[in-house]
Design an enzyme around this catalytic site. Structure first.
Site, short mmCIF file in Angstrom:
data_model
loop_
_atom_site.label_atom_id
_atom_site.label_comp_id
_atom_site.label_asym_id
_atom_site.label_seq_id
_atom_site.Cartn_x
_atom_site.Cartn_y
_atom_site.Cartn_z
N GLU A 1 38.58 58.49 34.59
CA GLU A 1 38.85 57.34 35.46
C GLU A 1 40.14 56.61 35.12
OE1 GLU A 1 35.41 54.35 33.72
OE2 GLU A 1 36.03 54.05 35.78
N GLY B 1 31.43 44.53 52.85
CA GLY B 1 30.21 45.24 53.23
C GLY B 1 30.58 46.31 54.25
C1 AGP Z 1 32.56 52.69 34.51
O1 AGP Z 1 33.71 52.80 33.75
C2 AGP Z 1 32.75 52.75 35.92
N1 AGP Z 1 33.72 51.84 36.36
C3 AGP Z 1 31.53 52.87 36.79
O2 AGP Z 1 31.00 54.14 36.55
C4 AGP Z 1 30.40 51.83 36.64
O3 AGP Z 1 29.77 51.98 35.43
C5 AGP Z 1 29.41 52.02 37.81
O4 AGP Z 1 30.06 51.75 39.01
C6 AGP Z 1 28.18 51.15 37.68
O5 AGP Z 1 28.51 49.80 37.68
P1 AGP Z 1 27.45 48.70 37.26
O6 AGP Z 1 27.15 48.91 35.82
O7 AGP Z 1 28.13 47.39 37.52
O8 AGP Z 1 26.24 48.90 38.10
#
Ligand code: AGP
Length: 580
Positions: free
Chosen positions: A460, A98
């Site tokens: 990414e 956090g």
């Molecule tokens: C996707 O490949 C990424 N690692 C990232 O954009 C991800 O989708 C985003 O952080 C949202 O995550 P969540 O779906 O767990 O909320």
């Protein structure tokens, strides 16, 4: 972000912590550490990944301890800033996930009172504050410190001379595993399921004191009882199963994931009815989940006439949003801090809320009125693939209910084209992409979100700069960047906007852009203009979206592979982004 794990029981703690941290590495992996012991605390921590240097904890003994795998927010990813952090005397050790927002002020005060800091983290203040509050009772000291902390935390703490592990949660995920005369405390249930499926999900403000044979939860000074949930988790699904990377394995799971998630969503007839009658629907999400949400907008507006707005969860708080909309929060992990705070804003405005997530019992499921689970199973690769397919399938299932239509034919056709797209040859496209330093992804209509997602996957995991654009928009600026050095991956499917798309491709070609055209194999106009053509199996609009998605995932995967990148754990990223 970061993953934390704690153990108290009858086993040697260090191997439990190491195993747990390895499975939590998707939350962050720039450094790690553990602290164990009872009479004195032994700490081992280091820059890098635990999976590559787990033997560094061999000097840590005892049957209780805490561990941490880090995604740096304050201070460089190095040995000093790795957790656990200790106080001046070494009596207390803590791990923290956090952000302590008032840490600078707390640190100045502590330094003024002669505390010596050994890291640049926000977290270290917690250990020094416990040291100051200590009057012989460990739990009382931690209890006294929590009100001083502003921000978000999941904290685990141990104290030399005490037989307790203490856990506290405020706006950061933390669950307790209830084993046989042993307890686990973790950022999520992944590390625990090997030992027990009985999980207690903590709430904000909870403080937990764990001893051998006893666990006590309190909140605001009162003892509270938290429900125990049995977690259904497929351990086998969380292993690589012969694939070189989790990402590739997860890409290959998508035919089943689509089917499973579609069927799960179809059981939520009541939610579909609610959506079909809504004055408006607002979807909030981040990253890949946001791209999946954009798809819902195109389909729901066209096929059901329901107005849908899609907002980045991180921007939602700055927007003035109507309170008569139904709000859908989409998140694979269910823990993304931005999505969770946007959802809480919607709840505070009394909007009816729906969570779409892949993780049972995750934070957004507890905040929303209704939950739809995607049936993707554990997704380990940081780059989301099958969870996106699961989200798309969940939306298709909802659309089936909104339209009152039998979409079993769609289910079959999507499954089939995904299977075919897993075998499509993408090697020529990969050769072009692997040489590039910038790649454009373009599409129109439903293929615009698909292009965004294709570009996100590419950047990414391959670290090549990739931008997704609505094809019509590329003339409004990005054209300045086009050259023989900037390939474009272009989706050109028959249907809405096909002729305009072909026109856009010709304009790009005239600027020298090498074109990777994704379209039907018998499209001679596309073959004329594109340097490389990737054939998409024929099908309805849903099938086309699924097929192009899989093709783009595979182009990104094989490009990253050709470049030798760390595909499952790309640099600087974490799978669950629990900080805003
Ligand atoms: C996707 O490949 C990424 N690692 C990232 O954009 C991800 O989708 C985003 O952080 C949202 O995550 P969540 O779906 O767990 O909320």
């Amino acid at each position: 972000m970061c993953g934390i794990v704690g153990y108290i029981g009858w086993r040697e703690a260090a191997p439990v912590l190491v195993g747990g941290l390895k499975s939590l590495e998707y939350r962050g992996y720039d450094s790690f550490g553990v602290a164990t012991g009872t009479d004195s605390i032994m700490v081992a921590k280091r820059k890098g990944r635990i999976s590559e240097q787990a033997d560094c904890v061999s000097g840590c003994h005892g049957t209780r301890g805490i561990g941490h795998t880090r995604w740096a927010t304050h201070g460089l990813p190095d040995d000093r800033n790795a957790h656990p952090h200790t106080d001046c005397t070494g009596q207390f050790a803590i791990v923290h996930n956090g952000i302590i927002e008032n840490y600078a002020e707390l640190r100045r005060g502590l330094e003024g009172r002669c505390h010596r800091f050994t890291s640049d983290t926000d977290s270290e203040v917690i250990a020094h504050l416990i040291e100051e509050a200590w009057e012989g009772d460990f739990a009382a000291a931690v209890r006294a410190v929590l009100p001083l902390l502003e921000g978000s935390y999941a904290i685990l703490a141990v104290c030399a001379g005490s037989d307790e592990v203490i856990a506290a949660r405020e706006r950061s995920p933390l669950v307790i595993g209830l084993g046989d005369d042993e307890f686990f405390a973790c950022s999520d249930s992944t590390p625990i399921v090997e030992y027990t499926r009985n999980i207690m999900v903590l709430e904000d403000g909870d403080l937990v004191v764990m001893r051998r044979g006893a666990v006590a939860v309190e909140n605001g000074g009162e003892t509270v009882v938290r429900e125990t949930t049995y977690i259904d988790y497929d351990i086998e699904a969380s292993r690589k199963g012969g694939f070189e990377h989790f990402m590739l394995k997860e890409i290959f799971e998508q035919p089943d994931v689509f089917q499973q998630s579609f069927r799960l969503a179809c059981t939520h007839q009541g939610i579909s009815m609610l959506l079909s009658r809504a004055r408006g629907v607002s979807v909030i999400a981040c990253g890949t989940s946001y791209n999946a949400a954009l798809l819902f907008r195109y389909f729901a507006e066209k096929e059901c006439g329901v107005p849908v707005r899609v907002d980045l969860a991180s921007e939602y708080r700055y927007l003035s949003t109507p309170d008569d909309e139904i709000v859908i929060a989409v998140s694979q992990s269910g823990e993304t801090a931005d999505t969770l705070s946007a959802l809480k804003k919607a709840v505070a405005s009394s909007c009816p809320t729906i969570a779409i997530t892949n993780v049972q019992g995750s934070s957004i499921t507890r905040a929303a009125d209704h939950t739809i689970y995607t049936g993707a199973g554990p997704e380990i690769s940081v780059a989301a693939t099958k969870s996106y397919m699961g989200q798309f399938a969940a939306f298709v299932g909802l659309l089936a209910g909104m339209n009152c239509s039998d979409m079993s034919a769609v289910e079959r056709s999507v499954r089939q084209v995904i299977e075919e797209s897993l075998l499509t040859d993408v090697s020529e496209a990969v050769s072009l992409c692997a040489k590039a330093s910038t790649i454009f992804y373009v599409g129109r209509g439903i293929f615009y979100p698909v292009a965004l997602e294709g570009a996100l996957k590419m950047k990414e995991i391959s670290y090549i700069h990739a931008e997704g654009y609505a094809a019509g928009e590329i003339k409004h600026g990005p054209f300045a960047l086009l050259s023989e050095e900037t390939p474009a991956v272009a989706v050109c499917m028959p249907g809405d906007g096909y002729q305009s798309m072909l026109g856009n491709l010709r304009e790009m070609k005239a600027r020298g852009t090498p074109l990777i055209g994704i379209g039907y194999g018998d499209d001679i106009d596309l073959q004329d203009v594109a340097d490389v053509c990737i054939p998409v199996p024929k099908g309805d609009a849903y099938a086309q979206v699924a097929a192009v998605t899989v093709i783009m995932q595979r182009i990104a995967y094989y490009t990253a592979l050709a470049l030798g990148q760390d595909i499952d754990k790309p640099r600087n990223l974490a799978k669950s982004v629990t900080v805003e």
